[in-house]
Design an enzyme around this catalytic site. Structure first.
Site, mmCIF file in Angstrom:
data_model
loop_
_atom_site.group_PDB
_atom_site.id
_atom_site.type_symbol
_atom_site.label_atom_id
_atom_site.label_comp_id
_atom_site.label_asym_id
_atom_site.label_seq_id
_atom_site.Cartn_x
_atom_site.Cartn_y
_atom_site.Cartn_z
ATOM 1 N N ASN A 267 0.817 -1.216 0.000
ATOM 2 C CA ASN A 267 0.000 0.000 0.000
ATOM 3 C C ASN A 267 0.849 1.263 0.000
ATOM 4 O O ASN A 267 2.053 1.221 0.204
ATOM 5 C CB ASN A 267 -0.916 0.007 1.223
ATOM 6 C CG ASN A 267 -0.143 -0.098 2.527
ATOM 7 O OD1 ASN A 267 0.213 -1.184 2.941
ATOM 8 N ND2 ASN A 267 0.138 1.030 3.165
ATOM 9 N N ASP A 312 -5.202 0.611 2.023
ATOM 10 C CA ASP A 312 -4.233 -0.417 2.443
ATOM 11 C C ASP A 312 -4.494 -1.729 1.695
ATOM 12 O O ASP A 312 -4.307 -2.809 2.235
ATOM 13 C CB ASP A 312 -4.286 -0.632 3.975
ATOM 14 C CG ASP A 312 -3.163 -1.524 4.487
ATOM 15 O OD1 ASP A 312 -2.179 -1.714 3.757
ATOM 16 O OD2 ASP A 312 -3.303 -2.047 5.607
HETATM 17 CA CA CA Z 1 -0.223 -2.246 4.984
#
Ligand code: CA
Length: 715
Positions: A267, A312
């Site tokens: 991410n 994320d």
């Molecule tokens: Ca992460």
């Protein structure tokens, strides 16, 4: 005469312990009793060819030996088995070599990771295993070292520091070794680092190449043509100061014929794209699968699963290479079920998308457009102004726990989850260096209530886990088995139509691979998150698994069924095994809280500060799993339990050697007082409410209040 004798001994020694080389790693099926590399082979399919244990006799499986790792923290390793020795790793990057038949310890290695470095680990102080090459094994340590150890005695051969120690990098992943290059990445994108993957010479630890996954300071020259291309997809002037993220913290695979190394990229840092890249852009190579040349690190192709990721949604999840018949043609594919909820099948020669379908509930995108290869985002994807409840949460529809692919059934077995998370935007974001999270999310109003029953009921409603059998050609579910907990173990499949998986509620289970019928289970006395492996020595097949509860959700929540803090062990089973595990689970005693302290205003301030700085380790809303101290127990096991003692710990670092560093860089004395007031208030609330049971209408009301009625349709 002594010299020839020594020579003979050396020759005998080499004959008994042949070096691991390219030939062996490419042809692991020639040594089916071993487990020579992380995912068993370079395709990382985690299918053992062993067939002694079958659906008919798996009921006779029993424990034959176990090894205490001496920790209650998470265990995530895939052990290796070479020449009768099993090499596993535990928390704080420790390595254990045991006789794979008897369990007798041969050697141990502790890299002495400073405990204060633990604050840089988003998701527990875990390690996923070692790699083997020549006469060595190779370990990445939590504090960023790559260490070569002599396989026979555990002595250090060389050490290379792979990170800038001024930044909060960590290594939790297992190295892979291709033609003498030890490939290793790192983590840290929650905090703010710049992602990269490196190759080191297996012989001496010299750096061979490094591939950055995101562009750096625009004033500096590009490291590669790939970075020049990637830089066009970023905007603003914040990302490179924070780091940009894109860490390569877990998955890799290698195609021998195409000579391509595949890396999974994580991410962004910060998570929130509205903060990270306010002018938009895909932000390459975040959340991407990238193909590289293993000898040079040269970029070949990429596929981005989540352009401009804001949730994320890492693409670091396990990748499996397989040859599938697609539209009548045998096709070399790469398969991945990243966090974002879609199962991807790519042509691994070109990186072209073949198909993508939802394997888990996902509200951020309606579908993936096959003509463009891009996801089509929904209104739910925009959390720039309104707070959104989005599926999946940052835990993903699937996290790091490895899948497995069975060539006979043609199915992929996914440790899948249904999760929902709260996403918002911190419009006053300021970057905090050091061991602090920089997600760009607002913490205001998003705190879980400090009521164990209520929190557990909410978690049970929002987070679910199951074992999912998926047909990658038809892109459809074939069967699923629901689990008690959301967070479960990685998967092993065997050529004998079996699937093995450990569970969060503390069991190891065997299923029929074709139907999902449960055939056998056994209690492990702690939640299992690691994937089992299988090996065979002297005609006997074994199944081994690291049993130790840990990982991000176990720090944040007290998940149903978990038994955190129990002894972490390597458990080994065979047909007819008769050993029993000693039961050591202790009763939960709630201590008397210290006297009430502080105003209502101070308690409210403390709650926001706690959830911003403390909750990710000690539990959101003060309700953790017990992996790290429950701070409401202050009256019980922290001497003094006064605001002064609390401040000595939080501001002056009195417990630094135990891993609790000072937070004086982000908290004033008044802040620490407020957090103390909040904790004491919550301890009293727990004390008073321990006899109560959850009221379902309260759970519903709380969820509605938390996310707003507008988006309740997504729950
Ligand atoms: Ca992460």
């Amino acid at each position: 005469m002594r010299f020839p004798a020594l020579l003979l001994l050396l020759v005998a020694s080499f004959a008994a312990h042949p070096s691991v080389d390219h030939e062996q790693l490419v042809n692991v099926d020639n040594t089916p009793g071993s487990w020579l590399t992380h995912g068993r082979n370079y395709a990382e399919d985690r299918q053992s060819p062993l067939t002694q244990i079958t659906p008919d006799n798996v009921g006779e499986l029993g424990l034959t030996w176990y090894f205490d790792t001496g920790t209650g923290r998470g265990l995530e390793a895939s052990p290796l088995v070479i020449d009768g020795v099993i090499y596993s790793t535990g928390s704080w990057s420790r390595v254990f070599a045991n006789n794979a038949v008897s369990g007798e310890p041969i050697w141990q290695y502790d890299p002495q990771v400073p405990r204060a470095w633990g604050v840089n680990a988003c998701c527990d102080v875990v390690n996923r295993g070692v790699a083997a090459w020549g006469d060595n094994i190779y370990l990445g340590t939590l504090d960023g070292r790559l260490v070569a150890l002599n396989r026979r005695n555990g002595k250090v051969v060389w050490t290379s520091l792979t990170i800038d120690p001024a930044r909060p990098y960590t290594i939790t992943g297992a190295p892979r070794i291709i033609k003498g290059n030890v490939i290793i990445g790192n983590g840290g994108a929650e905090y703010g680092v710049r992602g990269y993957v490196s190759a080191y010479d297996a012989r001496d630890g010299a750096l061979r190449w490094r591939f950055y996954t995101v562009p750096g300071n625009p004033e500096n020259p590009f490291e590669s043509a790939a970075m020049e291309m990637a830089a066009k997809t970023w905007s603003g002037d914040l990302w490179w100061k924070v780091g940009g993220g894109g860490t390569v913290w877990d998955s890799m695979a290698y195609d021998v014929d195409l000579d391509l190394l595949y890396i999974g990229v994580g991410n962004g840092a910060p998570w929130n794209r509205h903060v990270r890249s306010p002018g938009g852009g895909d932000n390459l190579f975040l959340s991407s699968i990238v193909a590289l040349r293993p000898e040079t690190g040269e970029y070949v192709w990429h596929y981005q699963t989540t352009p401009g990721d804001s949730w994320d949604y890492t693409a670091t999840q396990h990748m499996i290479l397989a040859d599938l018949v697609i539209d009548g043609a045998l096709t070399k594919v790469l398969m991945q079920a990243p966090k974002n909820g879609f199962f991807y099948v790519l042509d691994r020669a070109s990186g072209k998308l073949i198909s993508a379908e939802k394997y888990a509930p996902a509200t951020w995108a309606s579908h993936v457009d096959l003509s463009t290869g891009r996801p089509v985002e929904t209104e739910n994807a925009d959390h720039s102004i309104e707070v959104r409840m989005t599926k999946p949460a940052a835990f993903g529809g699937h996290n790091w726990q490895p899948m497995a692919f069975n060539q006979t059934t043609g199915l992929v077995y996914i440790p899948a989850m249904e999760t929902a998370g709260r996403y918002s935007t911190d419009h006053d974001f300021t970057y905090q260096s050091g061991g602090h999270w920089n997600t760009g999310q607002s913490q205001e109003g998003g705190a879980f209530p400090a009521n164990r029953h209520l929190v557990n009921a909410v978690i049970k409603r929002l987070f679910k886990g199951h074992l999912l059998a998926w047909d990658p050609v038809k892109q459809t579910e074939v069967w699923r088995v629901a689990h008690e907990a959301m967070w479960n173990g990685g998967v092993l499949t065997t050529a004998a139509n079996l699937v093995f998986q450990g569970t969060g509620d503390g069991r190891l289970v065997a299923y029929r691979a074709d139907s999902g019928e449960q055939l056998w289970d056994t209690h492990t006395l702690t939640g299992v998150v690691a994937p089992p492996i299988s090996y065979q020595i002297n005609g006997e097949q074994y199944v081994a698994v690291m049993a130790g509860w840990g990982g991000a959700p176990t720090l944040l929540f007290d998940l149903p069924g978990s038994t955190a803090g129990a002894n972490g062990r390597l458990l080994v089973y065979k047909l007819g095994g008769e050993l029993k595990l000693p039961d050591t689970v202790e009763a939960n005693v709630i201590p008397t809280p210290p006297p009430r302290h502080g105003s209502e205003e101070s308690i409210a301030t403390g709650q926001v500060l706690y959830n911003t700085h403390c909750g990710r380790c000690h539990g959101i809303g003060l309700v953790g799993s017990g992996l790290l101290p429950d701070l409401r127990d202050m009256g019980h096991d922290m001497s003094g339990n006064t605001p002064e003692v609390f401040k000595a710990i939080v501001l002056q670092g009195a417990y630094r050697e135990m891993g609790m560093v000072s937070f004086a860089d982000v908290m004033s004395e008044a802040d620490a007082d407020a957090v103390y007031d909040y904790i004491v208030d919550a301890a009293h609330a727990r004390w008073e409410e321990q006899q109560s049971s959850p009221v379902w209408s309260e759970v519903e009301a709380w969820i509605m209040d938390w996310v707003g009625a507008l988006i309740a349709q997504f729950i």
